[in-house]
Write a protein that holds these residues in place. Structure first.
Motif, PDB file in Angstrom:
ATOM      1  N   ARG A 196      21.279  51.328 -59.753  1.00  7.21           N
ATOM      2  CA  ARG A 196      22.619  51.885 -59.641  1.00  7.21           C
ATOM      3  C   ARG A 196      23.520  50.954 -58.829  1.00  7.21           C
ATOM      4  O   ARG A 196      24.694  50.766 -59.150  1.00  7.21           O
ATOM      5  N   GLU A 226      10.677  56.248 -57.007  1.00  6.23           N
ATOM      6  CA  GLU A 226      11.547  57.324 -57.501  1.00  6.23           C
ATOM      7  C   GLU A 226      11.172  58.665 -56.855  1.00  6.23           C
ATOM      8  O   GLU A 226      12.036  59.418 -56.410  1.00  6.23           O
ATOM      9  N   ASN A 233      13.273  61.088 -54.278  1.00  5.46           N
ATOM     10  CA  ASN A 233      13.603  62.485 -54.589  1.00  5.46           C
ATOM     11  C   ASN A 233      13.193  63.400 -53.439  1.00  5.46           C
ATOM     12  O   ASN A 233      13.921  64.308 -53.052  1.00  5.46           O
ATOM     13  N   TYR A 257      16.196  65.407 -51.959  1.00  2.00           N
ATOM     14  CA  TYR A 257      16.302  66.819 -52.335  1.00  2.00           C
ATOM     15  C   TYR A 257      15.325  67.713 -51.584  1.00  2.00           C
ATOM     16  O   TYR A 257      15.558  68.900 -51.447  1.00  2.00           O
ATOM     17  N   GLY A 258      14.186  67.154 -51.171  1.00  5.69           N
ATOM     18  CA  GLY A 258      13.134  67.992 -50.588  1.00  5.69           C
ATOM     19  C   GLY A 258      13.094  67.959 -49.072  1.00  5.69           C
ATOM     20  O   GLY A 258      12.179  68.497 -48.465  1.00  5.69           O
ATOM     21  N   ASP A 307       6.566  68.435 -50.919  1.00  4.55           N
ATOM     22  CA  ASP A 307       7.616  68.792 -49.947  1.00  4.55           C
ATOM     23  C   ASP A 307       7.784  70.298 -49.873  1.00  4.55           C
ATOM     24  O   ASP A 307       7.338  71.033 -50.747  1.00  4.55           O
ATOM     25  N   PRO A 352      13.800  73.022 -51.174  1.00  3.76           N
ATOM     26  CA  PRO A 352      14.359  74.179 -51.901  1.00  3.76           C
ATOM     27  C   PRO A 352      13.704  74.457 -53.257  1.00  3.76           C
ATOM     28  O   PRO A 352      13.911  75.526 -53.823  1.00  3.76           O
ATOM     29  N   ILE A 398      12.748  73.373 -57.433  1.00  8.50           N
ATOM     30  CA  ILE A 398      13.582  73.064 -58.600  1.00  8.50           C
ATOM     31  C   ILE A 398      13.691  74.318 -59.465  1.00  8.50           C
ATOM     32  O   ILE A 398      12.686  74.833 -59.934  1.00  8.50           O
ATOM     33  N   ALA A 415      15.246  69.577 -65.318  1.00  5.26           N
ATOM     34  CA  ALA A 415      15.119  68.449 -64.393  1.00  5.26           C
ATOM     35  C   ALA A 415      14.376  67.277 -65.035  1.00  5.26           C
ATOM     36  O   ALA A 415      14.570  66.126 -64.655  1.00  5.26           O
ATOM     37  N   PHE A 427      19.755  64.491 -66.414  1.00  2.00           N
ATOM     38  CA  PHE A 427      20.058  65.682 -65.625  1.00  2.00           C
ATOM     39  C   PHE A 427      19.981  65.369 -64.135  1.00  2.00           C
ATOM     40  O   PHE A 427      18.973  64.887 -63.636  1.00  2.00           O
ATOM     41  N   THR A 455      21.519  66.794 -60.059  1.00  2.00           N
ATOM     42  CA  THR A 455      22.390  67.615 -59.222  1.00  2.00           C
ATOM     43  C   THR A 455      22.896  66.759 -58.070  1.00  2.00           C
ATOM     44  O   THR A 455      23.587  67.230 -57.191  1.00  2.00           O
ATOM     45  N   SER A 506      23.726  61.391 -59.590  1.00  3.55           N
ATOM     46  CA  SER A 506      23.038  60.130 -59.804  1.00  3.55           C
ATOM     47  C   SER A 506      22.830  59.947 -61.300  1.00  3.55           C
ATOM     48  O   SER A 506      23.615  60.471 -62.089  1.00  3.55           O
ATOM     49  N   LEU A 555      17.370  59.901 -63.811  1.00  4.11           N
ATOM     50  CA  LEU A 555      16.313  59.142 -64.496  1.00  4.11           C
ATOM     51  C   LEU A 555      14.977  59.222 -63.790  1.00  4.11           C
ATOM     52  O   LEU A 555      13.932  58.934 -64.363  1.00  4.11           O
ATOM     53  N   GLY A 556      15.003  59.604 -62.516  1.00  4.88           N
ATOM     54  CA  GLY A 556      13.798  59.539 -61.684  1.00  4.88           C
ATOM     55  C   GLY A 556      12.595  60.256 -62.267  1.00  4.88           C
ATOM     56  O   GLY A 556      11.541  59.658 -62.469  1.00  4.88           O
ATOM     57  N   PRO A 592      12.097  61.966 -65.459  1.00  2.70           N
ATOM     58  CA  PRO A 592      11.653  61.599 -66.818  1.00  2.70           C
ATOM     59  C   PRO A 592      11.188  60.139 -66.909  1.00  2.70           C
ATOM     60  O   PRO A 592      10.227  59.841 -67.616  1.00  2.70           O
ATOM     61  N   THR A 625       8.166  71.543 -53.731  1.00  4.82           N
ATOM     62  CA  THR A 625       7.860  70.833 -54.970  1.00  4.82           C
ATOM     63  C   THR A 625       6.675  69.910 -54.733  1.00  4.82           C
ATOM     64  O   THR A 625       6.587  69.259 -53.692  1.00  4.82           O
TER      65      THR A 625
HETATM   66  N1  LIG Z   1      11.595  67.114 -54.625  1.00  6.90           N
HETATM   67  C1  LIG Z   1      12.623  67.783 -55.170  1.00  6.90           C
HETATM   68  N2  LIG Z   1      13.074  68.946 -54.634  1.00  6.90           N
HETATM   69  C2  LIG Z   1      14.125  69.615 -55.173  1.00  6.90           C
HETATM   70  N3  LIG Z   1      14.786  69.203 -56.275  1.00  6.90           N
HETATM   71  C3  LIG Z   1      14.398  68.058 -56.866  1.00  6.90           C
HETATM   72  C4  LIG Z   1      13.304  67.282 -56.360  1.00  6.90           C
HETATM   73  N4  LIG Z   1      13.138  66.198 -57.154  1.00  6.90           N
HETATM   74  C5  LIG Z   1      14.078  66.288 -58.112  1.00  6.90           C
HETATM   75  N5  LIG Z   1      14.840  67.401 -57.951  1.00  6.90           N
HETATM   76  C6  LIG Z   1      15.942  67.869 -58.841  1.00  6.90           C
HETATM   77  O1  LIG Z   1      15.745  67.325 -60.130  1.00  6.90           O
HETATM   78  C7  LIG Z   1      16.882  66.566 -60.530  1.00  6.90           C
HETATM   79  C8  LIG Z   1      16.454  65.390 -61.392  1.00  6.90           C
HETATM   80  O2  LIG Z   1      15.734  64.442 -60.609  1.00  6.90           O
HETATM   81  P1  LIG Z   1      15.698  62.920 -61.067  1.00  6.90           P
HETATM   82  O3  LIG Z   1      14.920  62.130 -60.091  1.00  6.90           O
HETATM   83  O4  LIG Z   1      15.257  62.885 -62.499  1.00  6.90           O
HETATM   84  O5  LIG Z   1      17.231  62.511 -61.039  1.00  6.90           O
HETATM   85  P2  LIG Z   1      18.171  62.179 -59.785  1.00  6.90           P
HETATM   86  O6  LIG Z   1      17.363  62.009 -58.554  1.00  6.90           O
HETATM   87  O7  LIG Z   1      19.246  63.207 -59.756  1.00  6.90           O
HETATM   88  O8  LIG Z   1      18.798  60.791 -60.212  1.00  6.90           O
HETATM   89  P3  LIG Z   1      18.079  59.346 -60.097  1.00  6.90           P
HETATM   90  O9  LIG Z   1      16.630  59.577 -59.806  1.00  6.90           O
HETATM   91  O10 LIG Z   1      18.295  58.708 -61.436  1.00  6.90           O
HETATM   92  O11 LIG Z   1      18.783  58.653 -58.989  1.00  6.90           O
HETATM   93  C9  LIG Z   1      17.576  66.191 -59.243  1.00  6.90           C
HETATM   94  O12 LIG Z   1      18.940  65.952 -59.418  1.00  6.90           O
HETATM   95  C10 LIG Z   1      17.302  67.427 -58.371  1.00  6.90           C
HETATM   96  O13 LIG Z   1      18.198  68.441 -58.679  1.00  6.90           O
END
Ligand SMILES: Nc1ncnc2c1ncn2[C@@H]1O[C@H](COP(=O)(O)OP(=O)(O)OP(=O)(O)O)[C@@H](O)[C@H]1O
Ligand SMILES: [Mg+2]
Lengths: 138, 128
Positions: A61, B39, B43, B47-48, B72, B75, B77, B83, B88, B90, B93, B96-97, B99, B118
């Motif tokens: 990115r 990745e 995450n 997010y966690g 973690d 909150p 998913i 996800a 997709f 939130t 970003s 891509l992480g 999938p 998660t």
């Molecule tokens: N450990 C987690 N706890 C809570 N929500 C999560 C967690 N990991 C992923 N998510 C949710 O799943 C979504 C998709 O995750 P993903 O890694 O595919 O994309 P991203 O992190 O948003 O973008 P990128 O990885 O491309 O920077 C996240 O936007 C988030 O909402």
């Protein structure tokens, strides 16, 4: 504070990434580059990633952001020297490096930028057929 | 290994690499494994609210491999199916992480429960 050096090579800027980027470092690099492109009116940015062994979506990115911002300021971005294993992984990860050109090494990257410049210049010349100030001295 | 801050990412990646080198994993699979690990660990941080990442070496009669577990207590998913879709996010970003990591690994499992957390478990086989 750690900083990634940006070298000036004529009308191009060269960044060699040798350390793993983390948020702050990457953000600084982005803003430093934008400032340098602006102040030096750079025509292109070369990013040497030959010593980078991992490019994840975070770093992808950053590269994309640099390319987008440079483009807005009329500069092209070339990523040079990507390791084959990194390139294969990026494809499978699904990362589209939008607006980022690629070249094998810095030399080839410069050639690519020069050819792009020439192309752009020819297009401009066609637009301004009677432009007498074609000699652009600094 | 406990992951609570951005600066924990690089040491963790180095530990994964050491394990992969130890079992003689080739460079391409190593790169895929470490990129996927990166990745998932990001995450977990983003997010966690941080968590625990474990590295295990697997040995079967057929192959050797690395299992990584990311756990973690964040909150959770709400919709895992969503996800797991390319694009997709939130977190504004690229989405891509998850999938992308599934594509890079030999095996991928995700468990999540709202307000509990998660857990993502992945395996990369040396020859797979
Ligand atoms: N450990 C987690 N706890 C809570 N929500 C999560 C967690 N990991 C992923 N998510 C949710 O799943 C979504 C998709 O995750 P993903 O890694 O595919 O994309 P991203 O992190 O948003 O973008 P990128 O990885 O491309 O920077 C996240 O936007 C988030 O909402
Ligand atoms: Mg992610």
């Amino acid at each position: 504070m750690e900083k990634i050096p940006i070298l000036r090579m004529g009308q191009f800027l060269l960044v060699t990434i040798q350390v793993d980027l983390y948020d702050q470092l990457a953000e600084n690099l982005e803003s430093d580059l934008v400032n340098m492109v602006k102040t030096h009116n750079a025509a292109g940015v070369l990013i040497d990633v030959s010593s980078v062994s991992i490019i994840d979506s975070f770093m992808g990115r950053i590269l994309g952001n640099i390319a987008t911002m440079s483009k807005i300021m009329d500069a092209e971005t070339v990523v040079v020297g990507m390791q084959p294993a990194v390139a294969i992984t990026l494809v499978e990860l699904g990362l589209p490096l939008k607006g980022v050109h690629a070249a094998l090494n810095v030399e080839k990257g410069m050639e690519l930028l020069n050819s792009k410049l020439l192309l752009n210049k020819n297009e401009e010349d066609e637009d301004l057929e009677h432009d007498d100030n074609s000699d652009s001295s600094e | 290994m406990v992951i609570v801050k951005e600066q924990d990412v690089v040491p963790f990646r180095n530990r994964v690499k050491e394990a992969a080198v130890k079992i003689g994993m080739g460079l391409v699979n190593q790169t895929k494994l470490i990129t996927g690990a990166s990745e998932l660990v990001r995450n977990m941080l983003k997010y966690g609210k941080g968590g625990v990442a474990k590295i295990e070496i697997l040995s079967t009669s057929r192959d050797r491999g690395i299992r990584l577990i990311f756990e973690d207590k964040g909150p959770g998913i709400p919709d895992i199916k969503k996800a797991m879709q390319d694009g997709f996010t939130t977190g504004r970003s690229m989405g891509l992480g998850l999938p992308g990591t599934k594509r890079l690994m030999s095996e991928f499992e995700i468990w999540s429960e709202i307000n509990k957390g998660t857990t993502v478990t992945v395996v990369k086989w040396k020859n797979g």
